[in-house]
Design a protein around this motif. Structure first.
Motif, PDB file in Angstrom:
ATOM      1  N   ALA A   1      20.917  31.755  30.651  1.00 61.07           N
ATOM      2  CA  ALA A   1      20.524  33.061  31.199  1.00 61.07           C
ATOM      3  C   ALA A   1      20.082  32.954  32.658  1.00 61.07           C
ATOM      4  O   ALA A   1      19.758  33.964  33.278  1.00 61.07           O
ATOM      5  CB  ALA A   1      19.400  33.666  30.352  1.00 61.07           C
ATOM      6  N   GLY A   2      20.040  31.721  33.192  1.00 58.74           N
ATOM      7  CA  GLY A   2      19.659  31.520  34.590  1.00 58.74           C
ATOM      8  C   GLY A   2      18.165  31.540  34.844  1.00 58.74           C
ATOM      9  O   GLY A   2      17.730  31.669  35.983  1.00 58.74           O
ATOM     10  N   LEU A   3      17.376  31.385  33.782  1.00 58.87           N
ATOM     11  CA  LEU A   3      15.927  31.530  33.922  1.00 58.87           C
ATOM     12  C   LEU A   3      15.175  30.214  34.064  1.00 58.87           C
ATOM     13  O   LEU A   3      14.038  30.216  34.552  1.00 58.87           O
ATOM     14  CB  LEU A   3      15.377  32.323  32.728  1.00 58.87           C
ATOM     15  N   VAL A   4      15.760  29.114  33.626  1.00 59.77           N
ATOM     16  CA  VAL A   4      15.121  27.806  33.785  1.00 59.77           C
ATOM     17  C   VAL A   4      16.169  26.754  34.127  1.00 59.77           C
ATOM     18  O   VAL A   4      17.364  26.950  33.913  1.00 59.77           O
ATOM     19  CB  VAL A   4      14.348  27.335  32.518  1.00 59.77           C
TER      20      VAL A   4
ATOM     21  N   ALA B 206      17.025  23.488  32.627  1.00 59.02           N
ATOM     22  CA  ALA B 206      16.715  22.789  31.375  1.00 59.02           C
ATOM     23  C   ALA B 206      16.467  21.301  31.594  1.00 59.02           C
ATOM     24  O   ALA B 206      15.647  20.701  30.910  1.00 59.02           O
ATOM     25  CB  ALA B 206      17.835  22.989  30.357  1.00 59.02           C
ATOM     26  N   ARG B 207      17.187  20.703  32.545  1.00 52.19           N
ATOM     27  CA  ARG B 207      17.059  19.263  32.770  1.00 52.19           C
ATOM     28  C   ARG B 207      15.624  18.883  33.132  1.00 52.19           C
ATOM     29  O   ARG B 207      15.089  17.909  32.635  1.00 52.19           O
ATOM     30  CB  ARG B 207      18.009  18.809  33.875  1.00 52.19           C
ATOM     31  N   CYS B 208      14.987  19.675  33.988  1.00 56.49           N
ATOM     32  CA  CYS B 208      13.614  19.339  34.383  1.00 56.49           C
ATOM     33  C   CYS B 208      12.583  20.314  33.804  1.00 56.49           C
ATOM     34  O   CYS B 208      11.411  20.242  34.142  1.00 56.49           O
ATOM     35  CB  CYS B 208      13.494  19.232  35.898  1.00 56.49           C
ATOM     36  N   ALA B 209      13.022  21.206  32.921  1.00 58.08           N
ATOM     37  CA  ALA B 209      12.124  22.147  32.237  1.00 58.08           C
ATOM     38  C   ALA B 209      11.235  22.910  33.217  1.00 58.08           C
ATOM     39  O   ALA B 209      10.021  22.961  33.083  1.00 58.08           O
ATOM     40  CB  ALA B 209      11.279  21.435  31.184  1.00 58.08           C
ATOM     41  N   ARG B 210      11.884  23.524  34.212  1.00 54.71           N
ATOM     42  CA  ARG B 210      11.166  24.300  35.221  1.00 54.71           C
ATOM     43  C   ARG B 210      11.790  25.681  35.349  1.00 54.71           C
ATOM     44  O   ARG B 210      13.003  25.849  35.205  1.00 54.71           O
ATOM     45  CB  ARG B 210      11.213  23.616  36.588  1.00 54.71           C
ATOM     46  N   LEU B 211      10.971  26.662  35.651  1.00 51.61           N
ATOM     47  CA  LEU B 211      11.462  28.014  35.881  1.00 51.61           C
ATOM     48  C   LEU B 211      12.308  28.058  37.149  1.00 51.61           C
ATOM     49  O   LEU B 211      11.994  27.396  38.131  1.00 51.61           O
ATOM     50  CB  LEU B 211      10.291  28.987  36.057  1.00 51.61           C
ATOM     51  N   THR B 212      13.362  28.865  37.115  1.00 49.17           N
ATOM     52  CA  THR B 212      14.108  29.168  38.330  1.00 49.17           C
ATOM     53  C   THR B 212      13.413  30.361  38.981  1.00 49.17           C
ATOM     54  O   THR B 212      12.519  30.975  38.372  1.00 49.17           O
ATOM     55  CB  THR B 212      15.562  29.550  38.010  1.00 49.17           C
ATOM     56  N   LEU B 213      13.834  30.729  40.175  1.00 47.58           N
ATOM     57  CA  LEU B 213      13.236  31.896  40.821  1.00 47.58           C
ATOM     58  C   LEU B 213      13.453  33.163  39.993  1.00 47.58           C
ATOM     59  O   LEU B 213      12.503  33.922  39.771  1.00 47.58           O
ATOM     60  CB  LEU B 213      13.784  32.053  42.244  1.00 47.58           C
ATOM     61  N   PRO B 214      14.672  33.395  39.476  1.00 47.23           N
ATOM     62  CA  PRO B 214      14.830  34.558  38.595  1.00 47.23           C
ATOM     63  C   PRO B 214      13.974  34.454  37.327  1.00 47.23           C
ATOM     64  O   PRO B 214      13.433  35.449  36.847  1.00 47.23           O
ATOM     65  CB  PRO B 214      16.322  34.550  38.241  1.00 47.23           C
ATOM     66  N   GLY B 215      13.832  33.241  36.796  1.00 50.84           N
ATOM     67  CA  GLY B 215      12.989  33.042  35.618  1.00 50.84           C
ATOM     68  C   GLY B 215      11.537  33.361  35.905  1.00 50.84           C
ATOM     69  O   GLY B 215      10.841  33.963  35.084  1.00 50.84           O
ATOM     70  N   LEU B 216      11.093  32.980  37.078  1.00 49.24           N
ATOM     71  CA  LEU B 216       9.729  33.294  37.492  1.00 49.24           C
ATOM     72  C   LEU B 216       9.534  34.803  37.581  1.00 49.24           C
ATOM     73  O   LEU B 216       8.528  35.337  37.100  1.00 49.24           O
ATOM     74  CB  LEU B 216       9.426  32.634  38.840  1.00 49.24           C
ATOM     75  N   ALA B 217      10.505  35.497  38.152  1.00 52.60           N
ATOM     76  CA  ALA B 217      10.408  36.955  38.272  1.00 52.60           C
ATOM     77  C   ALA B 217      10.377  37.638  36.907  1.00 52.60           C
ATOM     78  O   ALA B 217       9.565  38.537  36.663  1.00 52.60           O
ATOM     79  CB  ALA B 217      11.572  37.487  39.105  1.00 52.60           C
ATOM     80  N   VAL B 218      11.251  37.188  35.995  1.00 50.07           N
ATOM     81  CA  VAL B 218      11.288  37.778  34.646  1.00 50.07           C
ATOM     82  C   VAL B 218       9.989  37.488  33.907  1.00 50.07           C
ATOM     83  O   VAL B 218       9.394  38.382  33.296  1.00 50.07           O
ATOM     84  CB  VAL B 218      12.508  37.262  33.845  1.00 50.07           C
ATOM     85  N   ALA B 219       9.524  36.249  33.973  1.00 53.03           N
ATOM     86  CA  ALA B 219       8.283  35.881  33.277  1.00 53.03           C
ATOM     87  C   ALA B 219       7.086  36.637  33.842  1.00 53.03           C
ATOM     88  O   ALA B 219       6.224  37.082  33.085  1.00 53.03           O
ATOM     89  CB  ALA B 219       8.057  34.375  33.376  1.00 53.03           C
ATOM     90  N   ALA B 220       7.037  36.798  35.164  1.00 51.02           N
ATOM     91  CA  ALA B 220       5.934  37.552  35.775  1.00 51.02           C
ATOM     92  C   ALA B 220       5.976  39.005  35.333  1.00 51.02           C
ATOM     93  O   ALA B 220       4.942  39.606  35.035  1.00 51.02           O
ATOM     94  CB  ALA B 220       6.016  37.454  37.300  1.00 51.02           C
TER      95      ALA B 220
END
Length: 82
Positions: free
Chosen positions: A49-52, A54-68
């Protein structure tokens, strides 16, 4: 993405990101009370979905926006389908 574990993982990753050190996979497993395989599947769903990353288990910028958005309550009706 219709995976409740993935949604919980996204929210948890956002909450944990507020701390100095982002959570490890082991911490995510412990806090979510899930096994390693389930966590990996959730991370891969979130990555598709482009939100994290997975390899380093970190949020992407879009993931950060969705989570916020979810943390503010604005994302309650939004589908996270890829």
């Amino acid at each position: 993405m219709q995976n409740k574990v993935a949604i919980h993982a996204l929210r948890l990753m956002f909450e944990e990101a507020k701390h100095t050190v982002p959570p490890s996979r082991e911490r995510l497993q412990t806090l979510l009370r899930i096994d390693r395989t389930t966590l990996e599947r959730a991370l891969l769903d979130l990555e598709r979905a482009g939100l994290v990353n997975a390899r380093c288990a970190r949020l992407t910028l879009p993931g950060l926006a969705v989570a916020a958005s979810m943390a503010r309550g604005c994302g309650s009706g939004r589908s996270l389908a890829a």
